[in-house]
Motif scaffolding. Structure first.
Motif, PDB file in Angstrom:
ATOM      1  N   THR A 207      12.009  48.968  55.214  1.00 22.25           N
ATOM      2  CA  THR A 207      10.802  48.506  55.895  1.00 22.25           C
ATOM      3  C   THR A 207      10.550  47.076  55.419  1.00 22.25           C
ATOM      4  O   THR A 207       9.822  46.849  54.453  1.00 22.25           O
ATOM      5  CB  THR A 207       9.591  49.400  55.573  1.00 22.25           C
ATOM      6  OG1 THR A 207       9.476  49.565  54.165  1.00 22.25           O
ATOM      7  CG2 THR A 207       9.714  50.762  56.246  1.00 22.25           C
ATOM      8  N   VAL A 208      11.197  46.130  56.066  1.00 29.20           N
ATOM      9  CA  VAL A 208      11.019  44.720  55.742  1.00 29.20           C
ATOM     10  C   VAL A 208       9.679  44.262  56.314  1.00 29.20           C
ATOM     11  O   VAL A 208       9.420  44.414  57.515  1.00 29.20           O
ATOM     12  CB  VAL A 208      12.159  43.868  56.320  1.00 29.20           C
ATOM     13  CG1 VAL A 208      11.861  42.374  56.141  1.00 29.20           C
ATOM     14  CG2 VAL A 208      13.494  44.236  55.669  1.00 29.20           C
ATOM     15  N   VAL A 209       8.822  43.724  55.460  1.00 30.55           N
ATOM     16  CA  VAL A 209       7.583  43.087  55.892  1.00 30.55           C
ATOM     17  C   VAL A 209       7.577  41.713  55.247  1.00 30.55           C
ATOM     18  O   VAL A 209       7.250  41.567  54.060  1.00 30.55           O
ATOM     19  CB  VAL A 209       6.335  43.902  55.475  1.00 30.55           C
ATOM     20  CG1 VAL A 209       5.058  43.180  55.915  1.00 30.55           C
ATOM     21  CG2 VAL A 209       6.393  45.308  56.076  1.00 30.55           C
ATOM     22  N   GLY A 210       8.014  40.701  55.994  1.00 28.20           N
ATOM     23  CA  GLY A 210       8.137  39.346  55.470  1.00 28.20           C
ATOM     24  C   GLY A 210       7.039  38.465  56.027  1.00 28.20           C
ATOM     25  O   GLY A 210       7.124  38.004  57.161  1.00 28.20           O
ATOM     26  N   SER A 211       5.998  38.231  55.238  1.00 23.25           N
ATOM     27  CA  SER A 211       4.855  37.449  55.712  1.00 23.25           C
ATOM     28  C   SER A 211       4.969  35.995  55.277  1.00 23.25           C
ATOM     29  O   SER A 211       5.446  35.691  54.181  1.00 23.25           O
ATOM     30  CB  SER A 211       3.556  38.046  55.180  1.00 23.25           C
ATOM     31  OG  SER A 211       3.494  37.956  53.767  1.00 23.25           O
ATOM     32  N   GLY A 212       4.517  35.095  56.163  1.00 20.16           N
ATOM     33  CA  GLY A 212       4.528  33.677  55.828  1.00 20.16           C
ATOM     34  C   GLY A 212       5.893  33.220  55.367  1.00 20.16           C
ATOM     35  O   GLY A 212       6.916  33.519  56.012  1.00 20.16           O
ATOM     36  N   PRO A 213       5.974  32.530  54.219  1.00 19.65           N
ATOM     37  CA  PRO A 213       7.270  32.023  53.744  1.00 19.65           C
ATOM     38  C   PRO A 213       8.274  33.123  53.419  1.00 19.65           C
ATOM     39  O   PRO A 213       9.479  32.885  53.464  1.00 19.65           O
ATOM     40  CB  PRO A 213       6.902  31.212  52.492  1.00 19.65           C
ATOM     41  CG  PRO A 213       5.559  31.720  52.077  1.00 19.65           C
ATOM     42  CD  PRO A 213       4.858  32.118  53.337  1.00 19.65           C
ATOM     43  N   ASN A 214       7.801  34.320  53.130  1.00 20.73           N
ATOM     44  CA  ASN A 214       8.733  35.418  52.846  1.00 20.73           C
ATOM     45  C   ASN A 214       9.539  35.808  54.076  1.00 20.73           C
ATOM     46  O   ASN A 214      10.628  36.384  53.964  1.00 20.73           O
ATOM     47  CB  ASN A 214       7.979  36.642  52.324  1.00 20.73           C
ATOM     48  CG  ASN A 214       7.444  36.450  50.919  1.00 20.73           C
ATOM     49  OD1 ASN A 214       7.907  35.572  50.186  1.00 20.73           O
ATOM     50  ND2 ASN A 214       6.461  37.245  50.547  1.00 20.73           N
TER      51      ASN A 214
END
Length: 378
Positions: A207-214
């Motif tokens: 479950t990849v949750v990459g917010s903003g720079p992530n």
């Protein structure tokens, strides 16, 4: 999150289904100039026999040779489980007891010499044991020798993949109603995992949750970063439902995006459309990659598309074939794989859109049907 769970079970695979798979594998090996195929516990064994043991220091191996009965060699204490596998009526189970040499039990099935394909997850200690027992034999990676072993799915497999995709789509529809701003990535990831399970998954793989720079890290693992208003968020999630995989990606935005963010998302959406339109029988795997990559390169972001365009999916969420430059394997009906171009701006944000598709007799069909336009979340 109050939606009704997915119910119902798919039609079970039969012994004849497994017999056909084992026969095809043995015949494909012979056509490739191999003496046979050796399958250790793992996804290949599940696909070919329905047997799912845990890999241990005790040798378990399926021996497939063209024109011969398939033989599954197992430890004596595991023989009852092997005999109860769905594919067991289509093969012979032979056991060996603790204190005996397990490789001596396998050697007569192989002969004194020959070149065998060995499943990639075979333990080194077992391969070395076979080499000591049969110094005249040689071995090659199964993926290298028979990369398409599991690539072409039958009708029952396609039905399971379609159901897994639909379940992942339902999870995405639900997650759009969850609050993002002010919550940690791990909290949203936990919501996604719970939704996948609610809609029938037995296993959540990621479950990849990459917010903003992530989001600029394609395989970012959800962390403690707090999602903020104005963030682009990459959501990539999947797992196994009834033994077959799901994998989908959508990129959402917390609040209204900037014109630049909308532009990048539109470029990726157009690249994904081009990649899917390139899928047809007879096209090469690399043609899918080229079609998607050309759109991104023309928009000036070629250096920021840093991974292949797609991967196969089946009893695992990543398997051959791969949509990448240099892969000339032709597409044939029944192949299933992802189409997932992306653009990643280090320190700023990333965008990826992914669907699972299958090759049909006259083109392509998607297993993910949720909107690919940018969704706005709270």
């Amino acid at each position: 999150m109050t939606s009704t769970p997915t119910t119902g079970s798919p039609t079970p695979f039969t012994a004849e289904d497994y017999r056909a798979r084992m026969t095809r594998a043995a015949e494909d090996a012979a056509e490739a100039g191999l003496a046979g195929v050796l399958i250790a516990p793992g996804p290949d064994l599940v696909h070919l026999t329905g047997y799912r043991p845990v890999a241990t220091e005790r040798l378990t191996v399926l021996v497939l040779r063209a024109g011969r009965e398939p033989v599954l060699v197992v430890p004596t204490l595991e023989a009852p489980d092997a005999a109860g596998a769905a594919g067991a009526p289509a093969l012979t189970v032979r056991d060996w007891t603790d204190g005996k040499d397990p490789y001596a039990a396998v050697a007569p099935l192989l002969g004194a010499a020959g070149r065998f394909a060995v499943s990639d997850n075979t333990w080194a200690m077992h391969l070395l044991g076979l080499q000591r027992r049969l110094p005249g034999a040689s071995y090659v990676s199964l993926t290298e020798a028979l990369p398409m072993l599991r690539a072409v799915k039958d009708a029952r497999e396609l039905a399971r993949l379609e159901a897994a995709g639909a379940a992942a789509d339902r999870a995405y529809g639900e997650i759009l109603g969850v609050r993002f701003a002010g919550r940690r990535e791990t909290e949203v990831a936990s919501d996604l995992a719970a939704l996948l399970m609610r809609f029938g998954h037995s296993q959540v793989d990621f479950t990849v949750v990459g917010s903003g720079p992530n989001g600029a890290n394609p395989h970012h693992e959800a962390g403690d970063r707090t999602i903020a208003e104005g963030d682009m968020v990459v959501l990539d999630f999947g797992g196994l439902k009834d033994g077959y995989g799901s994998d989908t990606t959508r990129t959402v935005h917390v609040g209204e995006p900037s014109p630049a963010e909308r532009h990048i998302h539109d470029v990726v959406r157009e690249a994904q459309r081009a990649g899917i339109e390139a899928v047809r029988p007879g096209a090469a795997c690399q043609d899918v990659d080229r079609a998607a990559r050309e759109i991104i390169e023309q928009a000036g972001y070629g250096d920021l598309f840093i991974h292949r365009t797609g991967h196969g999916i089946g009893v695992t969420t990543h398997e051959p074939p791969y949509m990448i430059e240099g892969e000339e394997q032709p597409l044939v009906p029944g192949m299933c794989f992802s189409v997932e171009p992306g653009i990643y701006l280090p320190g700023r944000f990333g965008v990826r859109i992914e669907d699972i598709v299958t090759v049909t007799d006259d083109g392509v069909r998607r297993f993910n049907t949720t909107p690919r336009e940018m969704a706005i979340v709270e």
